[in-house]
Scaffold this active site. Structure first.
Site, PDB file in Angstrom:
ATOM      1  N   GLY A   1       0.797  -1.224   0.000  1.00  0.00           N
ATOM      2  CA  GLY A   1       0.000   0.000   0.000  1.00  0.00           C
ATOM      3  C   GLY A   1       0.824   1.267   0.000  1.00  0.00           C
ATOM      4  O   GLY A   1       2.027   1.255  -0.265  1.00  0.00           O
TER       5      GLY A   1
ATOM      6  N   HIS B   1       4.619   1.747  -7.944  1.00  0.00           N
ATOM      7  CA  HIS B   1       3.622   0.659  -7.918  1.00  0.00           C
ATOM      8  C   HIS B   1       2.746   0.703  -9.169  1.00  0.00           C
ATOM      9  O   HIS B   1       2.393  -0.337  -9.730  1.00  0.00           O
ATOM     10  CB  HIS B   1       2.698   0.799  -6.704  1.00  0.00           C
ATOM     11  CG  HIS B   1       3.392   0.694  -5.383  1.00  0.00           C
ATOM     12  ND1 HIS B   1       3.610   1.777  -4.561  1.00  0.00           N
ATOM     13  CD2 HIS B   1       3.910  -0.374  -4.731  1.00  0.00           C
ATOM     14  CE1 HIS B   1       4.225   1.390  -3.471  1.00  0.00           C
ATOM     15  NE2 HIS B   1       4.430   0.094  -3.541  1.00  0.00           N
TER      16      HIS B   1
ATOM     17  N   VAL C   1      11.297   2.903 -10.872  1.00  0.00           N
ATOM     18  CA  VAL C   1      10.715   4.179 -11.307  1.00  0.00           C
ATOM     19  C   VAL C   1      11.313   5.260 -10.405  1.00  0.00           C
ATOM     20  O   VAL C   1      11.431   5.080  -9.189  1.00  0.00           O
ATOM     21  CB  VAL C   1       9.173   4.148 -11.177  1.00  0.00           C
ATOM     22  CG1 VAL C   1       8.564   5.460 -11.638  1.00  0.00           C
ATOM     23  CG2 VAL C   1       8.609   2.990 -11.999  1.00  0.00           C
TER      24      VAL C   1
END
Ligand code: PAF
Length: 283
Positions: free
Chosen positions: A31, A37, A176
Site C-alpha cells: 500500500g 507501484h 521508477v
C-alpha cells in the site's frame, strides 16, 4: 473494481474470471502507492486480461525494531489510484485473515534469505517468501510483477518459483524514479527536507559506477567510486555497498566480465533507502 477483504471473496472473484478464460496478473504491494507501484500495475495490465493488486502490510517481514507501526497507510487514496488504473480487483486482507495465531508454517529460500539485506534483517525474507507464496495460492495468478528496486527480493522470488515449480511467470519492472533520480519508495515521505535533497546521492553514485564499469575496473575500485560519492552526502550513513553477480547474487572480485548488480542501503536519519543498478563492462 471489486474489493475483496477475505480469501474466500478473492478466490471466488478469480474463479469467475477463469471461468471466462481470462488470464490473471497479481501485483503484491504493502500500500501507500506511488508511481513505482502504478508502473507494476500498468505492466500487468498490458500483459493479462485481469489484474489483482494486493495491499497488505505484512507483519512477518518486519523485525522487532523496524517500522511496522509507523509504516504509512492510506487505503482510500490507494483504492482511488488503483480504480483509475483499471485494476479488476483489490485484495485487502487484515492480519487475522492472513495468519493464524501461533507459529504458522513458512517458506524459506535459505541461501538468498541469509545474505545481504537478509543478514541485516533476520527473518525479513522468510516473511516475504511466506506471504508471497500465500498470495500466489490465494489469487492463483498466471503472472506476478515485482519491482527491480527490491533486487534481492525479486531474485529470491524468481528462485522460489523455479525451485518449488510454482505455475506462474514472474516479471521484473525497472525502478521508477523521481525527476531528480531518487528511486520512488513509500519511505521517501518520511525523509526530512534536507535529507530528501541529499538523497539524490544514491542515484548519482550508481550513474558514476555505470559509466566506470564500462572501462572494466576491479570490483574494489568500483566500490570505492560509489562510496566516495555517498560520502559527499553529509547526512548519509552508508549501511552497505554490495557488488554481486547479477543473476545469482554470489560474490565477485577482481576485474569482471559478466553483469554485476550494485546494491546500496543508505540511511538518512531513521529512514533506510535502498537502490540498485545492474552494470556491465564493455566487451
Ligand atoms: O515489496 C513489497 O512491497 C513486499 O515485500 C511484498 C512483495 C508486497 C510482500 O509483502
Amino acid at each position: 473494481m471489486i474489493i475483496c477483504r477475505t480469501k474466500a471473496e478473492m478466490r471466488e472473484t478469480v474463479r469467475n474470471w477463469k471461468a471466462e478464460r481470462a488470464t490473471v496478473g497479481l501485483v503484491p504491494t504493502m500500500g501507500y502507492l506511488h508511481e513505482g507501484h502504478l508502473g507494476l500495475v500498468r505492466m500487468a495490465r498490458g500483459t493479462v486480461d485481469r489484474t489483482v493488486a494486493s495491499i497488505f502490510v505484512n507483519p512477518t517481514q518486519f523485525g522487532v525494531n523496524e517500522d511496522l507501526d509507523t509504516y504509512p497507510r492510506d487505503e482510500a487514496r490507494d483504492l482511488e489510484l488503483l480504480e483509475r488504473e483499471g485494476v479488476g480487483a483489490v485484495f485487502l486482507p487484515g492480519v487475522e485473515e492472513m495468519y493464524r495465531p501461533g507459529e504458522p508454517a513458512y517458506v524459506e529460500v535459505p541461501e538468498l534469505s541469509g545474505i545481504l539485506q537478509g543478514a541485516l534483517r533476520p527473518g525479513h525474507f522468510r516473511g516475504v517468501s511466506t506471504v508471497v507464496t500465500k498470495l500466489f495460492n490465494i489469487v492463483t495468478p498466471d503472472l506476478a510483477v515485482f519491482g527491480e528496486k527490491d533486487y534481492q527480493q525479486l531474485t529470491l522470488i524468481r528462485q522460489m518459483v523455479r525451485d518449488l515449480d510454482m505455475p506462474l511467470e514472474i516479471l521484473g519492472h525497472p525502478t521508477v524514479r523521481e525527476p531528480d533520480g531518487l528511486a520512488m519508495s513509500s519511505r521517501n515521505v518520511r525523509l526530512k527536507p534536507d535529507h530528501r535533497q541529499e538523497a539524490v546521492a544514491l542515484n548519482e553514485a550508481l550513474d558514476k559506477a555505470e559509466a566506470m564499469a564500462k572501462t572494466r575496473p576491479s570490483i574494489s575500485d568500483l566500490e570505492m567510486a560509489v562510496r566516495s560519492r555517498l560520502e559527499n552526502s553529509r547526512s548519509a550513513t552508508t549501511e552497505s555497498i554490495d557488488i554481486r553477480d547479477a543473476d545469482t547474487l554470489e560474490e565477485v572480485s577482481g576485474p569482471f566480465d559478466r553483469p554485476v548488480v550494485i546494491l546500496l542501503a543508505v540511511r538518512y536519519g531513521t529512514v533506510l533507502l535502498i537502490d540498485q543498478r545492474v552494470v556491465a563492462p564493455e566487451l
